[in-house]
Design a protein around this motif. Structure first.
Motif, mmCIF file in Angstrom:
data_model
loop_
_atom_site.group_PDB
_atom_site.id
_atom_site.type_symbol
_atom_site.label_atom_id
_atom_site.label_comp_id
_atom_site.label_asym_id
_atom_site.label_seq_id
_atom_site.Cartn_x
_atom_site.Cartn_y
_atom_site.Cartn_z
ATOM 1 N N LYS A 260 0.632 4.296 -11.250
ATOM 2 C CA LYS A 260 1.523 4.236 -10.084
ATOM 3 C C LYS A 260 2.769 3.404 -10.341
ATOM 4 O O LYS A 260 3.740 3.480 -9.594
ATOM 5 C CB LYS A 260 0.747 3.691 -8.876
ATOM 6 C CG LYS A 260 -0.355 4.638 -8.397
ATOM 7 C CD LYS A 260 -1.079 4.075 -7.187
ATOM 8 C CE LYS A 260 -1.994 5.107 -6.555
ATOM 9 N NZ LYS A 260 -3.060 5.577 -7.428
ATOM 10 N N ARG B 48 -1.073 3.473 -2.930
ATOM 11 C CA ARG B 48 -1.748 2.371 -3.623
ATOM 12 C C ARG B 48 -2.772 1.698 -2.719
ATOM 13 O O ARG B 48 -2.616 1.654 -1.507
ATOM 14 C CB ARG B 48 -0.731 1.307 -4.075
ATOM 15 C CG ARG B 48 0.324 1.774 -5.058
ATOM 16 C CD ARG B 48 1.273 0.619 -5.372
ATOM 17 N NE ARG B 48 2.278 0.973 -6.363
ATOM 18 C CZ ARG B 48 3.481 1.448 -6.091
ATOM 19 N NH1 ARG B 48 3.825 1.639 -4.818
ATOM 20 N NH2 ARG B 48 4.332 1.739 -7.057
ATOM 21 N N THR C 136 0.821 -1.213 0.000
ATOM 22 C CA THR C 136 0.000 0.000 0.000
ATOM 23 C C THR C 136 0.857 1.267 0.000
ATOM 24 O O THR C 136 0.347 2.361 0.230
ATOM 25 C CB THR C 136 -0.961 0.017 1.202
ATOM 26 O OG1 THR C 136 -0.208 -0.111 2.415
ATOM 27 C CG2 THR C 136 -1.968 -1.114 1.109
ATOM 28 N N ALA D 104 -3.839 1.316 -11.117
ATOM 29 C CA ALA D 104 -2.495 0.848 -10.756
ATOM 30 C C ALA D 104 -1.465 1.194 -11.830
ATOM 31 O O ALA D 104 -0.270 1.317 -11.532
ATOM 32 C CB ALA D 104 -2.508 -0.663 -10.547
ATOM 33 N N GLN E 2 -3.711 -2.678 -5.979
ATOM 34 C CA GLN E 2 -2.776 -1.960 -6.855
ATOM 35 C C GLN E 2 -1.332 -2.299 -6.507
ATOM 36 O O GLN E 2 -0.483 -2.417 -7.402
ATOM 37 C CB GLN E 2 -3.013 -0.454 -6.739
ATOM 38 C CG GLN E 2 -4.317 0.000 -7.376
ATOM 39 C CD GLN E 2 -4.641 1.457 -7.089
ATOM 40 O OE1 GLN E 2 -4.077 2.064 -6.163
ATOM 41 N NE2 GLN E 2 -5.547 2.029 -7.866
ATOM 42 N N GLY E 3 -1.049 -2.517 -5.227
ATOM 43 C CA GLY E 3 0.292 -2.912 -4.822
ATOM 44 C C GLY E 3 0.641 -4.309 -5.305
ATOM 45 O O GLY E 3 1.786 -4.583 -5.687
#
Length: 335
Positions: free
Chosen positions: A318, A280, A276, A315, A284-285
C-alpha cells in the motif's frame, strides 16, 4: 521507471553499509516471551507460543520481509534462538540485526545488569552468533541508550574491528539521543541509528542526523507499543507478564494495570480517518506514515502471530501516505 519506483518504496539500504533490506522489518522482542528484572518488573510482552512464532517468521519471509531485529536480552536469549530456528536454511536470504550491552541470566530469564566494556562486547557477540546459529551478524547494535559517549567512541572502534574480522557487516547505536548517535555515525561502517519513531512521537533531530550522515533510521515502537493497532481500550489491564501492564517511566501511553492511557487513545482516534485511508488497517496506516516521513525509515513492528505478520507485511504494497496526508497529521496533532 515503474520498476525503480517499486524498489524505492519496497526496499531500503542500511546506510553506508550498502545492505539492502525490505522497507519493513520485523522486531523480535515479543517472541522472546516472558523475562523480568530480579524484583519482578516484567520486560517481555507476555506468554508466547514458540511454534506460532516460527510460523509467523516464515510467513513474513514468504511475504517479502527480509530484515529481522532482535537482541541478546529479549527473553534472555530466547528470541535469538527462536529466530534461528525459524530462519533455518533461509538465513542467507535475510538481514539479521541483534543488540548487546545488557547482561541476562538465561536459565532464570532475568535481566541482571549491563556491561559496556569492549571485552564484554566480544563475549556478547560470540554468544549471539552461537544462539543465532550463524557465522556473522549483519547489524550489531549497542543496546545501552544512555552509555557514556566516550565509551561509545571506544565501542565504535571495537565494532570496526569486528567488521574487519568478518564477524559483523555494520553496526548502530540504539538510542534516542542524537549526540550519542552522532558518536557512532563517525565510524566508517556505522549503518544506522535505531530509535523510537511513530506517528505520535516524532524524532526530527535523529532523522536529520540520518539524512546528513547517510544512515538508515530503524524505527522501534513504530506502532507505539500497540496503541496504533486499535486493539487497546482504556481501563482494560493486560496480562501480568506484559511490560505494558506495569510500564516503566520510559514507556508512555499505558497506565499501571489499567491498560492504555485515554489521552493517547484520543490522539489515535483523531488520526484514524487518515491512517485507514486507501483500505489500510490502522496499523498499516501508521507504517505508511513512517515511510512518508523519510526515505531512510525502516519500521520494525513486533509480532506474535501469523495474523500480525500478514497484517504488517500487507502495508508494504500500500506504500507511504501522501505529502498532504503527512501535513494533515501534523495539523491534527498540533505540530
Amino acid at each position: 521507471m515503474e520498476r525503480i519506483e517499486r524498489q524505492s518504496t519496497q526496499t531500503r539500504t542500511l546506510g553506508r553499509a550498502g545492505i539492502e533490506v525490505s522497507a519493513l522489518g520485523f522486531g523480535c522482542w515479543a517472541i522472546g516471551g516472558e523475562w523480568a528484572t530480579p524484583d519482578g518488573q516484567p520486560l517481555g510482552w507476555g506468554k508466547v507460543d514458540d511454534e506460532e512464532s516460527v510460523r509467523a517468521v516464515r510467513r513474513a519471509l514468504d511475504l517479502g520481509v527480509t530484515f529481522f531485529d532482535t537482541a541478546d536480552a529479549y527473553g534472555a536469549g530466547h528470541s535469538e534462538r527462536v529466530l534461528a530456528r525459524a530462519l533455518g536454511k533461509r538465513r542467507a536470504d535475510v538481514v539479521v540485526a541483534t543488540k548487546w550491552g545488557n547482561v541476562v541470566d538465561e536459565e532464570r530469564r532475568l535481566l541482571t545488569g549491563s556491561d559496556d566494556s569492549p571485552a564484554y562486547a566480544r563475549r556478547a557477540l560470540t554468544a549471539s552468533l552461537r544462539r543465532l546459529d550463524t557465522d556473522h551478524i549483519d547489524l550489531f547494535q549497542l543496546h545501552l541508550s544512555d552509555a557514556d559517549p566516550e565509551r561509545g567512541a571506544e565501542l565504535r572502534d571495537v565494532c570496526e574491528e569486528f567488521v574487519r574480522e568478518g564477524l559483523i557487516r555494520g553496526y548502530a547505536w540504539s538510542t534516542d539521543d542524537p549526540g550519542r548517535a552522532a558518536v557512532f555515525a563517525e565510524g566508517e561502517h556505522c549503518a544506522a541509528v535505531q530509535h523510537r519513531l511513530n506517528v505520535l512521537q516524532d524524532a526530527p533531530e535523529l532523522l536529520l542526523l540520518c539524512e546528513e550522515s547517510g544512515l538508515a533510521s530503524i524505527n522501534r515502537s513504530p506502532l507505539a507499543m500497540g496503541l496504533l493497532t486499535g486493539k487497546h481500550t482504556a481501563g482494560r489491564a493486560l496480562e501480568a507478564g506484559d511490560i505494558r501492564n506495569a510500564p516503566p517511566a520510559w514507556l508512555p501511553g499505558f497506565t499501571q494495570r489499567r491498560g492504555a492511557d485515554p489521552e493517547w487513545l484520543a490522539r489515535v482516534d483523531a488520526l484514524r480517518e487518515i491512517l485507514t485511508s486507501g483500505g489500510r488497517t490502522l496499523a498499516q496506516g501508521a507504517l505508511a506514515w513512517l515511510w512518508a516521513r523519510s526515505p531512510r525509515t525502516v519500521p520494525i513492528p513486533g509480532f506474535r502471530s501469523v495474523a500480525q505478520a500478514e497484517e504488517n507485511a500487507g502495508a508494504i504494497a500500500k506504500g507511504p501516505l501522501t505529502a498532504g496526508q503527512l501535513a494533515e497529521v501534523d495539523r491534527l496533532l498540533g505540530r
